[in-house]
Write a protein that holds these residues in place. Structure first.
Motif, PDB file in Angstrom:
ATOM      1  N   ILE A   1       0.869  -1.179   0.000  1.00 38.14           N
ATOM      2  CA  ILE A   1       0.000   0.000   0.000  1.00 38.14           C
ATOM      3  C   ILE A   1       0.906   1.230   0.000  1.00 38.14           C
ATOM      4  O   ILE A   1       1.852   1.318   0.793  1.00 38.14           O
ATOM      5  N   ILE A   2       0.611   2.171  -0.897  1.00 42.08           N
ATOM      6  CA  ILE A   2       1.340   3.445  -0.973  1.00 42.08           C
ATOM      7  C   ILE A   2       0.520   4.494  -0.235  1.00 42.08           C
ATOM      8  O   ILE A   2      -0.676   4.640  -0.495  1.00 42.08           O
ATOM      9  N   VAL A   3       1.149   5.202   0.682  1.00 46.77           N
ATOM     10  CA  VAL A   3       0.435   6.228   1.459  1.00 46.77           C
ATOM     11  C   VAL A   3       0.948   7.601   1.032  1.00 46.77           C
ATOM     12  O   VAL A   3       2.132   7.910   1.185  1.00 46.77           O
TER      13      VAL A   3
ATOM     14  N   ASN B   1       3.778  -4.619   2.455  1.00 51.39           N
ATOM     15  CA  ASN B   1       4.769  -3.543   2.531  1.00 51.39           C
ATOM     16  C   ASN B   1       4.074  -2.197   2.432  1.00 51.39           C
ATOM     17  O   ASN B   1       3.151  -2.027   1.629  1.00 51.39           O
ATOM     18  N   ILE B   2       4.522  -1.252   3.251  1.00 52.53           N
ATOM     19  CA  ILE B   2       3.980   0.104   3.199  1.00 52.53           C
ATOM     20  C   ILE B   2       5.055   1.041   2.650  1.00 52.53           C
ATOM     21  O   ILE B   2       6.194   1.050   3.126  1.00 52.53           O
TER      22      ILE B   2
ATOM     23  N   ILE C   1      -3.362   2.477  -3.158  1.00 49.77           N
ATOM     24  CA  ILE C   1      -2.902   3.825  -2.796  1.00 49.77           C
ATOM     25  C   ILE C   1      -3.906   4.414  -1.822  1.00 49.77           C
ATOM     26  O   ILE C   1      -5.122   4.294  -2.023  1.00 49.77           O
ATOM     27  N   LEU C   2      -3.408   5.059  -0.769  1.00 51.82           N
ATOM     28  CA  LEU C   2      -4.258   5.786   0.175  1.00 51.82           C
ATOM     29  C   LEU C   2      -3.869   7.258   0.136  1.00 51.82           C
ATOM     30  O   LEU C   2      -2.729   7.618   0.429  1.00 51.82           O
ATOM     31  N   MET C   3      -4.829   8.115  -0.226  1.00 50.66           N
ATOM     32  CA  MET C   3      -4.600   9.558  -0.265  1.00 50.66           C
ATOM     33  C   MET C   3      -5.126  10.165   1.037  1.00 50.66           C
ATOM     34  O   MET C   3      -6.331  10.135   1.298  1.00 50.66           O
TER      35      MET C   3
END
Length: 552
Positions: free
Chosen positions: A239-241, A262-263, A306-308
């Motif tokens: 996840i991409i933050v 993985n972050i 992706i988390l915005m």
């Protein structure tokens, strides 16, 4: 009905004048008009609130939070969902009516206070014409310029205030100023000098809110320390933050512990790797990609989520629309949204399951690490060495090169400038503008890294603390230091940062890549005369100017 649009709040505004057909950011005329009406309503709320404040009353924190969130919602690249704006408008009318009863209604109040919201979205859009920036042609251009500067400064302040409030930190001074600042933009009795004072006061409040956020972050996550961050990917689900909200990142890290996910940080979230309470999580494995404006290309068909958490959101491509999630005030219609409960907790189960389903990257890339984590405490732990190196002539000059990045041509200026900085100088950097050069190897000077990453845009406060401490050590003020500030601006947080620096009396700032469209020639001349603000020219000429000042 065609919705008339005019927006010039960010650096990329069409033709350097204003977006009139659709926002370069992707904002539709419909959303632009609803945002104008929200700000109009906030001004009406603030007129009543100021009346009550003048009587010694404290405004309910739920109302402060609502105003703060609305201001943040209308900041560039945050929320593009028309229905969210309609709901905010309906709530704004309820709040306005409640304050109106307390303050006692009068026809003498400005129109923003006496206006009552219409019932349907179509009627709201029709009403929004009167809320447009250019609606009242009788307003003096310089008055309008300063009013808009105050509004945009407050939008920047709201972003920082929102982050602090999410972790239960707030400042009465900041909370009250939302109303005082907004009311000032409706008050026809205020002349240019009054509005200049209010603009500088907005800068002072920006310093205060950044101080508050720094206190919140360093108390909860501890002071950043230098840390090497891998900017390549690892095998496995991920996840991409993106954004700025460390609280959201921490909640996600805790909920993904032991799940094989993985972050990665993205954009302005990269400084998170410096905070001990965040970097202790082993599955915070690195940073993905570059600055915000590359996201559509970098997220294209990505095998993860992706988390915005805050701005900057761009229109999601179909190839990743099913795997990008938003939270807080961020939104795009038909994109999945993660809400919070009454205690502020967010359940990230859906994004976690989606990341596991997608499977992630198939193999590790060869590691490439860059150094972050030089907040004011970490940097000033080397104060004696820095002062000694300056006195011994080993360090000649400091360059603060930072701010927002963007897509407009001409931003290679900042890459070229950083590359040209002499080897006996230190570069301080912050915000996403650093992606123009933060993966280059600048080496060391006097035993210290030549490139010191101070943090996010709000860490302009860290830069001020560092500069102030060094000025004290040399028995001078910040303007007497061998320091040059080269700022890139894009949206309203950068406006708040710039006003903060000006309110502290810092002079000689180089500003680019273009000057704000909402600054009139007369207001610009005031800034030039008072603060020696300089539009950037070429890296070669500006570097010579900085170093010439040093020899003088």
């Amino acid at each position: 009905m065609e919705n008339p649009m005019f927006c010039y709040q960010c650096e990329q505004t069409a033709g350097g004048k204003g977006c009139t057909k659709i926002g370069v950011c992707g904002k539709t005329p419909e959303v632009a008009c609803l945002q104008d009406l929200i700000v109009y309503q906030l001004k009406g709320i603030s007129i009543y609130a100021k009346t009550l404040i003048d009587k010694g009353e404290i405004i309910d924190k739920k109302i402060v939070e609502f105003v703060e969130n609305c201001l943040f919602t209308t900041l560039t690249n945050v929320n593009f969902d028309a229905e969210v704006h309609v709901e905010l408008l309906k709530e704004s009318q309820q709040i306005k009516e409640g304050l109106r009863k307390k303050a006692k209604y009068s026809d003498n109040y400005p129109v923003q206070a006496t206006y009552n919201l219409s019932n349907t979205k179509e009627e709201m859009l029709e009403d929004a014409k009167k809320a447009g920036i250019m609606y009242d042609q009788e307003v003096d251009a310089d008055i309008r310029s300063l009013r808009q500067t105050i509004v945009y400064g407050l939008k920047g302040v709201s972003a920082y205030g929102h982050q602090a409030r999410a972790i239960k930190y707030n400042s009465e001074q900041v909370d009250q100023f939302y109303f005082l600042g907004l009311e000032a933009t409706t008050n026809d009795k205020l002349v240019l000098e009054d509005l200049i004072r209010m603009t500088m006061r907005t800068g002072e409040i920006s310093v205060e809110v950044m101080r508050l956020l720094d206190e919140a972050n360093t108390t909860i996550y501890e002071n950043p320390t230098p840390h090497m961050v891998n900017v390549k990917v690892k095998k496995g689900p991920f996840i991409i933050v993106s954004g700025h909200d460390l609280n959201d990142l921490q909640m996600l890290l805790e909920q993904t512990k032991g799940k094989g996910i993985n972050i990665y940080t993205h954009g302005e979230m990269i400084p998170a790797h410096g905070y001990p309470e965040l970097k202790k999580h082993e599955h915070l494995v690195g940073n993905f990609g570059g600055a915000w404006q590359d996201q559509q290309k970098e997220f294209d068909n990505i095998p993860g989520c992706i988390l915005m958490t805050t701005n900057c959101l761009m229109k999601p491509r179909p190839s990743y629309k099913d795997r990008i999630f938003t939270t807080s005030v961020v939104g795009w219609d038909a994109i999945k949204y993660v809400p919070k409960n009454k205690d502020g907790y967010k359940d990230f189960t859906e994004i976690i399951n989606k990341a596991l389903e997608l499977g992630g990257f198939e193999k590790d890339e060869e590691k490439h690490e860059i150094l972050v984590g030089f907040g004011h405490k970490a940097t000033l732990s080397h104060a004696n060495e820095i002062v000694g190196a300056v006195k011994d002539g080993k360090i000649k000059h400091f360059f603060l090169i930072g701010g927002c990045d963007g897509a407009r041509s001409g931003r290679n200026y900042y890459t070229d400038f950083a590359k040209m900085v002499p080897q006996d100088c230190i570069i301080l950097t912050l915000a996403c503008g650093k992606y123009r050069f933060n993966k280059l190897n600048f080496g060391e000077v006097a035993g210290l890294p030549r490139l010191l990453d101070i943090g996010q845009c709000n860490d302009a406060y860290s830069a001020v603390k560092i500069a102030t401490a060094l000025a004290d050590a040399f028995d001078t003020d910040v303007n007497g230091l061998p320091l040059s500030i080269i700022l890139s601006w894009y949206e309203q947080k950068a406006v708040a940062d710039l006003l903060a620096l000006l309110s502290l009396g810092i002079k000689g700032i180089f500003l680019g890549p273009t000057l704000p469209a909402f600054i009139t020639p007369n207001v610009l001349q005031y800034l030039v005369d008072t603060f020696d603000i300089r539009p950037i020219s070429t890296p070669e000429d500006d570097l010579k100017t900085c170093l010439r000042q040093l020899t003088n």
